[in-house]
Scaffold this active site. Structure first.
Site, mmCIF file in Angstrom:
data_model
loop_
_atom_site.group_PDB
_atom_site.id
_atom_site.type_symbol
_atom_site.label_atom_id
_atom_site.label_comp_id
_atom_site.label_asym_id
_atom_site.label_seq_id
_atom_site.Cartn_x
_atom_site.Cartn_y
_atom_site.Cartn_z
ATOM 1 C CG HIS A 1 22.561 57.389 -63.521
ATOM 2 N ND1 HIS A 1 23.293 58.391 -62.935
ATOM 3 C CD2 HIS A 1 21.822 56.826 -62.518
ATOM 4 C CE1 HIS A 1 23.024 58.442 -61.643
ATOM 5 N NE2 HIS A 1 22.136 57.504 -61.366
ATOM 6 C CG HIS B 1 22.296 58.032 -57.257
ATOM 7 N ND1 HIS B 1 21.060 57.440 -57.053
ATOM 8 C CD2 HIS B 1 23.179 57.363 -56.487
ATOM 9 C CE1 HIS B 1 21.206 56.436 -56.199
ATOM 10 N NE2 HIS B 1 22.477 56.368 -55.840
ATOM 11 C CG ASP C 1 18.018 60.230 -58.330
ATOM 12 O OD1 ASP C 1 17.040 59.533 -58.632
ATOM 13 O OD2 ASP C 1 19.094 59.747 -57.904
ATOM 14 C CG ASP D 1 17.316 57.983 -55.366
ATOM 15 O OD1 ASP D 1 17.056 59.194 -55.483
ATOM 16 O OD2 ASP D 1 17.939 57.342 -56.237
#
Length: 307
Positions: free
Chosen positions: A126, A165, A163, A244
């Site tokens: 990120h 995200h 991931d 995740d």
């Protein structure tokens, strides 16, 4: 098949608070599962080294890197952005996280190991060119990728991010870079709450609706990612390995299980065999249910070892 397992004790010391999901227990969960599953004796375990300032500013804005060094506290916590905090050990952890990926690239490119897994934190995907967010300070996989290009003259590096995200930071850093194929599967709509839009240029978006499981995940990988990899013909495959998307993880609503992480790793290993002499560097990103993280990462590393 020789696989490196690269980590550093500094990565255990970064602590954003008792109730924070990105906890020091994450790396212990992976290590404990590796030991109980009797894999740790069969990897080449190495300590990461700190990334240099020069390596960081090849990826991030120099003023941003300077600000991280300047703001590092001697005690207590400071907030870089909501839920992304620094404490006294954070800078050392972040430097060793990014430097571990650089070391992994060096080992793989030198042929000293076939592939490597970096058990590191804080995570990185990120972190944008000039901004910390989403628990991430430096974009670890981007630092390693830029090092691979600059140090070894690579022309084509694929970054595959599974991931839950979207890796907005990695896309921000490498958008329109023809030497990079960035391919990301992720839950959408979801954090970071920006619409990354359609795939374009060197960016492949593979969004999944909440509740998607194995069938949907394997379909997008087979129909979208594999043709893109085969057309790109990477000289190195980098993996943003976020766990995740596991069905037990509290931070997402995808429904993958351990078998999916085995499957995607096998798929990427086969692609690496076709195009880049098996060269793969995998970098830990998310995964916040401690037990599920340990099991999923174990399956991923076992597949890297071809076991």
């Amino acid at each position: 098949m020789t696989s490196a397992y690269i980590t550093h004790t500094y990565c255990d010391r970064h602590d954003m608070g008792e109730d924070h999901p990105e906890s020091p227990q994450r790396l212990g969960a992976i290590q404990n599962r590796m030991i109980t599953g009797q894999l740790m004796d069969f990897v080449r375990r190495l300590e990461g080294e700190p990334a240099t300032y020069e390596q960081l500013v090849q990826t991030h804005e120099a003023a941003y890197v300077d600000s991280i060094f300047a703001r590092a506290p001697e005690s207590g916590h400071i907030e870089l952005e909501p839920e992304t905090l620094m404490m006294s050990h954070t800078l050392d952890a972040a430097l060793h996280a990014a430097g571990s990926v650089v070391k992994a690239v060096d080992l793989v490119m030198a042929g000293e190991v076939d592939n490597a897994f970096c058990a590191i934190r804080p995570p990185g995907h990120h972190a944008e060119f000039d901004k910390a967010m989403g628990f991430c300070l430096f974009n670890n996989i981007a630092v390693g990728t830029r090092h691979a290009i600059n140090q070894y003259g690579l022309e084509r590096v694929a970054i595959v991010d599974f991931d839950v995200h979207h890796g907005n930071g990695t896309e921000d850093i490498f958008k329109a870079d023809e030497k990079i194929l960035y391919a990301s599967s992720y839950q959408h709509p979801f954090y970071p709450y920006s619409d990354p839009g359609d795939s374009h240029g060197n960016i492949l978006h593979m969004p999944l609706a909440a509740g998607s499981g194995s069938a949907e995940f394997q379909t997008i990988i087979t129909e979208q990612l594999l043709p893109a990899l085969d057309a790109f013909k990477p000289q190195l495959i980098m993996i943003s390995a976020g766990f995740d998307a596991h069905k037990e993880d509290p931070m997402g609503q995808l429904r993958l299980d351990e078998s999916d992480f085995t499957w995607i790793t096998d798929v990427l290993m086969d692609a690496a065999d076709r195009h880049c002499q098996g060269r793969v560097v995998s970098v830990l990103e998310g995964g916040y249910n401690i037990d599920a993280l340990g099991r999923a990462a174990f399956c991923h590393i076992k597949s890297l070892m071809r076991l």
